[in-house]
Design an enzyme around this catalytic site. Structure first.
Site, short mmCIF file in Angstrom:
data_model
loop_
_atom_site.label_atom_id
_atom_site.label_comp_id
_atom_site.label_asym_id
_atom_site.label_seq_id
_atom_site.Cartn_x
_atom_site.Cartn_y
_atom_site.Cartn_z
CG PHE A 127 9.53 -32.25 28.68
CD1 PHE A 127 10.64 -31.61 29.20
CD2 PHE A 127 9.68 -33.56 28.23
CE1 PHE A 127 11.88 -32.24 29.26
CE2 PHE A 127 10.90 -34.20 28.28
CZ PHE A 127 12.01 -33.54 28.79
CE LYS A 128 12.89 -34.19 26.05
NZ LYS A 128 13.49 -35.18 25.18
CG ASP A 129 6.90 -28.30 21.91
OD1 ASP A 129 7.68 -28.28 20.95
OD2 ASP A 129 5.84 -28.94 21.90
CB THR A 162 15.13 -33.95 21.95
OG1 THR A 162 15.11 -33.87 23.38
CG2 THR A 162 16.16 -32.96 21.43
#
Length: 511
Positions: A127-129, A162
């Site tokens: 999800f950090k993308d 991250t």
């Protein structure tokens, strides 16, 4: 709900609201969004928060007709108000492009009676993308806006995801360098391989002999080291952050919650204004805080379900009002949540303290000195938006198996923590509103854990080799991010002690 939204829209036609940012520890430190993004952490060690949170100025019906990029603009224009329309749209279009392997960018998958918001279709399958795809563009735009001549050095600590997402975002971006510290024994094999094979002449990856909290504390200390920062400035460098302590990371995360709601509306699963619940697997508290900010903007979210793993410092906080990091640290199968100092919680503490910067500073000093603090009863009363619970290792493993056996859908350990906690919420509260579960990583990042859970592990195969078996079990294609690292050479081999972090930074920068 819609009348309120229209009221704000009409008012905003007369005058555009300008949102500035202040430090949680000193409200007199008032800056624009672009300056807050450049600095990352406030000079006093506080986190930048908006002076006010504006309401969405489009109806949900209007937003439902937009694609992800358009929704991103409508959300982010309100929070990043010193960016021009052209600047912001350029950043959005540059970030949310063909690097995502689904047209939807953040699709909702219905399984087991819930909606899984799949946030792992970007370049690094986590999800950090979603935020780290856009942060480099926001940062380089902010540098131009503020006439910054120094080279920006992104300094970040990672608990697994991250780091790779930041490396991928900043690799070979002109005017930047990026240094990532990770706990060398605290990430999955695939997470580690993703980082140490990272290309880009401006990238540097360092494993530390320590855990994530130690890495994060080391990074924060370097931000606050005046002598080190003077040395950097003399050599034409300045630090900034890619962690969710940077408001430029947090704001883009609000977008996908708004987007998810409008997809449910568009598909006829809810009516405009209907409330939903959202469950988020939580470590550093940034992802769930973004949803909380979305609720402040008018998103009809009822309960924010905060899911912890065995490092259940947040669960205990919501239950007792005491935040206490003085406890055993557990290495789990959900490493991105193996955190005892949830940095972004400070932003919520500031909010529920009535935006009292002195009170926030006192709490953070107590945390630094004693490792704990206790909020007031009045502050606890303002936490009613949240429900906290946790899932241990056995429960996480069992949840992966249960969902797979019942539906054929495969979830990663972080998503499984959230799913297991949601089941506890249902049992405790009996609230069956439509629920969105933030699915924060692809199961392909954690093949060993997933295949063990569903009873299809082969001990003779490496984690990477197991991806073929996972593909067969899940009936999904192996993501390009996995295929790329299978044969990629290891480029980053530096290991250091926590105390040596400033030294390795200076060595990389030739200072």
């Amino acid at each position: 709900m819609i009348r309120t939204v229209v009221f704000y829209r009409n008012r905003r036609r007369k005058k555009k609201m300008s949102v500035e940012y202040v430090s949680t520890r000193d409200k007199s430190d008032r800056v624009t969004a672009s300056k807050a993004i450049l600095q990352g952490l406030a000079p006093d060690g506080g986190l930048y928060v908006p002076t006010e949170i504006p309401k969405l100025d489009k109806t949900f019906e209007e937003l439902a007709e937009m694609d992800y990029r358009q929704v991103a603009y409508e959300v982010m224009k309100l929070m990043l108000s010193d960016f021009t329309e052209a600047e912001l749209k350029h950043c959005i279009d540059s970030a949310y492009d063909s690097k995502f392997d689904t047209e939807e960018i953040a699709p909702l998958t219905y399984a087991d009676g819930v909606y899984y918001l799949e946030l792992f279709h970007g370049k690094t399958i986590a999800f950090k993308d979603m935020a780290l795809s856009i942060l480099p563009h926001l940062m380089t735009t902010a540098a131009k806006k503020n006439d910054i001549k120094n080279e920006i050095v992104i300094l970040t600590a990672t608990s697994g995801d991250t780091g790779k997402a930041a490396l991928a975002g900043f690799a070979d971006v002109p005017g930047t360098k990026i240094i990532v510290f990770f706990p060398k024994d605290g990430v999955s094999d695939i997470q580690k391989r993703q980082m140490v094979t990272q290309t880009g002449d401006n990238t540097f990856v360092v494993g530390i002999n320590g855990n994530f909290d130690q890495a994060q504390t080391g990074v924060k200390q370097m931000f606050g080291d005046e002598e080190l920062n003077r040395e950097l400035n003399d050599k034409g460098f300045q630090f900034s952050s890619a962690n969710s302590i940077n408001i430029g990371r947090l704001v883009p995360q609000i977008v996908y919650y708004v987007y998810a709601y409008t997809r449910l509306l568009k598909e006829g699963k809810i009516k405009s204004g209907d409330k939903i619940n959202v469950t988020v697997p939580t470590g550093n508290f940034g992802n769930i805080l973004a949803c909380y900010y979305g609720k402040q903007m008018g998103l009809p979210v009822d309960k924010l379900i905060c899911a912890s793993n065995e490092n259940k410092v947040l669960y205990d906080f919501f239950g007792t009002g005491t935040y206490d990091k003085n406890r055993e640290f557990h290495l789990t199968s959900s490493p991105s949540m193996d955190i005892l100092i949830s940095s972004n919680l400070e932003r919520l503490i500031y909010k529920i303290a009535g935006e009292d910067d002195k009170k926030d500073s006192e709490f953070m000093k107590e945390l630094s000195v004693d490792g704990k603090y206790t909020i007031t009863p009045e502050m606890r009363a303002k936490l009613s938006d949240f429900y906290g619970n946790f899932a241990d290792q056995a429960e996480t493993k069992a949840e992966i198996k249960r969902v797979y056996d019942d539906t054929g859908y495969v979830i990663d350990p972080h998503t499984a923590v959230a799913s297991a906690v949601y089941q506890k919420y249902l049992k405790d509260i009996g609230d069956d509103k439509p629920v969105v579960i933030a699915s924060t990583a692809s199961p392909y990042k954690f093949t060993r854990t997933v295949m063990e859970a569903i009873g299809r592990d082969d001990k003779n195969k490496t984690d990477l080799e197991l991806t073929d078996d996972l593909s067969e079990a899940s009936k999904t294609k192996i993501p390009p991010a996995i295929e790329e690292i299978k044969s990629a050479p290891v480029r980053h081999k530096t290991i250091c002690e926590v105390s040596e972090m400033p030294t390795v930074v200076k060595k990389f920068l030739n200072i």
